[in-house]
Design a protein around this motif. Structure first.
Motif, PDB file in Angstrom:
ATOM      1  N   LYS A 165       0.843  -1.188   0.000  1.00 53.29           N
ATOM      2  CA  LYS A 165       0.000   0.000   0.000  1.00 53.29           C
ATOM      3  C   LYS A 165       0.884   1.245   0.000  1.00 53.29           C
ATOM      4  O   LYS A 165       1.834   1.346   0.757  1.00 53.29           O
ATOM      5  CB  LYS A 165      -0.885  -0.005   1.243  1.00 53.29           C
ATOM      6  N   ILE A 166       0.558   2.189  -0.849  1.00 53.44           N
ATOM      7  CA  ILE A 166       1.306   3.439  -0.893  1.00 53.44           C
ATOM      8  C   ILE A 166       0.691   4.390   0.123  1.00 53.44           C
ATOM      9  O   ILE A 166      -0.489   4.696   0.066  1.00 53.44           O
ATOM     10  CB  ILE A 166       1.269   4.067  -2.297  1.00 53.44           C
ATOM     11  N   MET A 167       1.528   4.803   1.057  1.00 53.45           N
ATOM     12  CA  MET A 167       1.078   5.772   2.055  1.00 53.45           C
ATOM     13  C   MET A 167       1.365   7.171   1.521  1.00 53.45           C
ATOM     14  O   MET A 167       2.280   7.381   0.744  1.00 53.45           O
ATOM     15  CB  MET A 167       1.839   5.575   3.369  1.00 53.45           C
ATOM     16  N   PHE A 168       0.582   8.104   2.004  1.00 54.55           N
ATOM     17  CA  PHE A 168       0.805   9.516   1.706  1.00 54.55           C
ATOM     18  C   PHE A 168       0.867   9.782   0.207  1.00 54.55           C
ATOM     19  O   PHE A 168       1.812  10.383  -0.309  1.00 54.55           O
ATOM     20  CB  PHE A 168       2.075  10.020   2.407  1.00 54.55           C
ATOM     21  N   SER A 169      -0.172   9.379  -0.479  1.00 47.50           N
ATOM     22  CA  SER A 169      -0.198   9.509  -1.943  1.00 47.50           C
ATOM     23  C   SER A 169      -0.096  10.961  -2.398  1.00 47.50           C
ATOM     24  O   SER A 169       0.557  11.248  -3.411  1.00 47.50           O
ATOM     25  CB  SER A 169      -1.442   8.843  -2.521  1.00 47.50           C
ATOM     26  N   ASN A 170      -0.721  11.877  -1.673  1.00 45.44           N
ATOM     27  CA  ASN A 170      -0.618  13.286  -2.058  1.00 45.44           C
ATOM     28  C   ASN A 170       0.801  13.813  -1.845  1.00 45.44           C
ATOM     29  O   ASN A 170       1.321  14.557  -2.672  1.00 45.44           O
ATOM     30  CB  ASN A 170      -1.611  14.146  -1.286  1.00 45.44           C
ATOM     31  N   LEU A 171       1.417  13.427  -0.740  1.00 44.84           N
ATOM     32  CA  LEU A 171       2.797  13.820  -0.498  1.00 44.84           C
ATOM     33  C   LEU A 171       3.704  13.283  -1.596  1.00 44.84           C
ATOM     34  O   LEU A 171       4.533  14.010  -2.147  1.00 44.84           O
ATOM     35  CB  LEU A 171       3.273  13.311   0.866  1.00 44.84           C
ATOM     36  N   ARG A 172       3.530  12.015  -1.941  1.00 45.89           N
ATOM     37  CA  ARG A 172       4.358  11.404  -2.985  1.00 45.89           C
ATOM     38  C   ARG A 172       4.168  12.125  -4.329  1.00 45.89           C
ATOM     39  O   ARG A 172       5.122  12.339  -5.065  1.00 45.89           O
ATOM     40  CB  ARG A 172       4.024   9.920  -3.140  1.00 45.89           C
ATOM     41  N   ALA A 173       2.936  12.525  -4.630  1.00 50.90           N
ATOM     42  CA  ALA A 173       2.675  13.243  -5.880  1.00 50.90           C
ATOM     43  C   ALA A 173       3.377  14.602  -5.874  1.00 50.90           C
ATOM     44  O   ALA A 173       3.984  14.995  -6.873  1.00 50.90           O
ATOM     45  CB  ALA A 173       1.176  13.417  -6.085  1.00 50.90           C
ATOM     46  N   GLU A 174       3.310  15.296  -4.749  1.00 54.43           N
ATOM     47  CA  GLU A 174       3.979  16.598  -4.642  1.00 54.43           C
ATOM     48  C   GLU A 174       5.490  16.438  -4.712  1.00 54.43           C
ATOM     49  O   GLU A 174       6.182  17.263  -5.317  1.00 54.43           O
ATOM     50  CB  GLU A 174       3.566  17.320  -3.354  1.00 54.43           C
ATOM     51  N   GLU A 222       7.697  15.480  12.594  1.00 53.44           N
ATOM     52  CA  GLU A 222       8.314  15.198  11.293  1.00 53.44           C
ATOM     53  C   GLU A 222       7.406  15.650  10.150  1.00 53.44           C
ATOM     54  O   GLU A 222       7.876  16.209   9.148  1.00 53.44           O
ATOM     55  CB  GLU A 222       8.636  13.712  11.177  1.00 53.44           C
ATOM     56  N   ALA A 223       6.114  15.410  10.307  1.00 56.79           N
ATOM     57  CA  ALA A 223       5.155  15.847   9.286  1.00 56.79           C
ATOM     58  C   ALA A 223       5.163  17.370   9.168  1.00 56.79           C
ATOM     59  O   ALA A 223       5.138  17.917   8.056  1.00 56.79           O
ATOM     60  CB  ALA A 223       3.751  15.349   9.629  1.00 56.79           C
ATOM     61  N   PHE A 224       5.255  18.062  10.308  1.00 60.44           N
ATOM     62  CA  PHE A 224       5.307  19.525  10.279  1.00 60.44           C
ATOM     63  C   PHE A 224       6.577  20.025   9.594  1.00 60.44           C
ATOM     64  O   PHE A 224       6.541  20.990   8.836  1.00 60.44           O
ATOM     65  CB  PHE A 224       5.206  20.114  11.685  1.00 60.44           C
ATOM     66  N   ILE A 246       9.117  22.965   5.405  1.00 55.24           N
ATOM     67  CA  ILE A 246      10.322  23.161   4.599  1.00 55.24           C
ATOM     68  C   ILE A 246      10.091  22.913   3.106  1.00 55.24           C
ATOM     69  O   ILE A 246      10.541  23.684   2.267  1.00 55.24           O
ATOM     70  CB  ILE A 246      11.474  22.271   5.113  1.00 55.24           C
ATOM     71  N   PHE A 247       9.369  21.857   2.789  1.00 58.40           N
ATOM     72  CA  PHE A 247       9.257  21.454   1.384  1.00 58.40           C
ATOM     73  C   PHE A 247       7.959  21.892   0.704  1.00 58.40           C
ATOM     74  O   PHE A 247       7.953  22.137  -0.498  1.00 58.40           O
ATOM     75  CB  PHE A 247       9.412  19.941   1.255  1.00 58.40           C
ATOM     76  N   PHE A 248       6.867  21.948   1.448  1.00 59.01           N
ATOM     77  CA  PHE A 248       5.567  22.224   0.826  1.00 59.01           C
ATOM     78  C   PHE A 248       4.775  23.248   1.633  1.00 59.01           C
ATOM     79  O   PHE A 248       3.638  22.995   2.057  1.00 59.01           O
ATOM     80  CB  PHE A 248       4.757  20.921   0.699  1.00 59.01           C
ATOM     81  N   PRO A 249       5.325  24.436   1.862  1.00 60.65           N
ATOM     82  CA  PRO A 249       4.659  25.419   2.719  1.00 60.65           C
ATOM     83  C   PRO A 249       3.323  25.920   2.179  1.00 60.65           C
ATOM     84  O   PRO A 249       2.490  26.396   2.953  1.00 60.65           O
ATOM     85  CB  PRO A 249       5.682  26.553   2.815  1.00 60.65           C
ATOM     86  N   LYS A 250       3.097  25.780   0.887  1.00 62.20           N
ATOM     87  CA  LYS A 250       1.826  26.233   0.301  1.00 62.20           C
ATOM     88  C   LYS A 250       0.737  25.172   0.384  1.00 62.20           C
ATOM     89  O   LYS A 250      -0.422  25.449   0.103  1.00 62.20           O
ATOM     90  CB  LYS A 250       2.040  26.656  -1.148  1.00 62.20           C
ATOM     91  N   ASN A 264      -1.608  22.290   2.368  1.00 63.46           N
ATOM     92  CA  ASN A 264      -2.224  22.017   3.660  1.00 63.46           C
ATOM     93  C   ASN A 264      -1.685  20.692   4.189  1.00 63.46           C
ATOM     94  O   ASN A 264      -1.635  19.707   3.456  1.00 63.46           O
ATOM     95  CB  ASN A 264      -3.747  21.954   3.463  1.00 63.46           C
ATOM     96  N   ILE A 265      -1.314  20.655   5.450  1.00 65.11           N
ATOM     97  CA  ILE A 265      -0.763  19.428   6.038  1.00 65.11           C
ATOM     98  C   ILE A 265      -1.778  18.292   5.990  1.00 65.11           C
ATOM     99  O   ILE A 265      -1.412  17.128   5.832  1.00 65.11           O
ATOM    100  CB  ILE A 265      -0.227  19.671   7.461  1.00 65.11           C
ATOM    101  N   GLN A 266      -3.056  18.608   6.093  1.00 61.07           N
ATOM    102  CA  GLN A 266      -4.087  17.570   6.017  1.00 61.07           C
ATOM    103  C   GLN A 266      -4.149  16.957   4.628  1.00 61.07           C
ATOM    104  O   GLN A 266      -4.452  15.783   4.482  1.00 61.07           O
ATOM    105  CB  GLN A 266      -5.450  18.140   6.410  1.00 61.07           C
TER     106      GLN A 266
END
Length: 85
Positions: free
Chosen positions: A5-14, A50-52, A57-61, A63-65
């Motif tokens: 299972k791929i976790m954090f699919s939106n993070l991986r896309a970004e 770590e998520a914060f 640092i990498f994706f300030p624009k 939303n963390i959710q």
């Protein structure tokens, strides 16, 4: 057979869009690349701080959710834990 299972699919896309590697994230978070790989695949816990760091640092624009949507409890989780108001 392994469940991959791929976790954090939106993070991986970004990460892909911005060409940010697991190694770059690991360096800023303060862990080695293998540890970060395990965290991002759900095999080791990813801590809130770590998520914060990743978000700030990498994706300030972003939303963390959005980046970590897989960690957000849904209604069925709330009902199981009796967390309803």
């Amino acid at each position: 057979m392994r469940d991959s299972k791929i976790m954090f699919s939106n993070l991986r896309a970004e990460m892909a869009r911005e060409e940010i590697t697991i190694g770059k994230i690991a360096e800023k978070v303060g862990v080695n690349r293998d540890t970060m790989g395990r965290k991002l695949s759900g095999k080791a816990p990813l801590y809130l701080n770590e998520a914060f760091v990743i978000n700030r640092i990498f994706f300030p624009k972003e939303n963390i959710q959005y980046l970590f949507k897989e960690l957000i409890a849904d209604k069925s989780d709330e009902e199981k834990l009796n967390l309803k108001n």
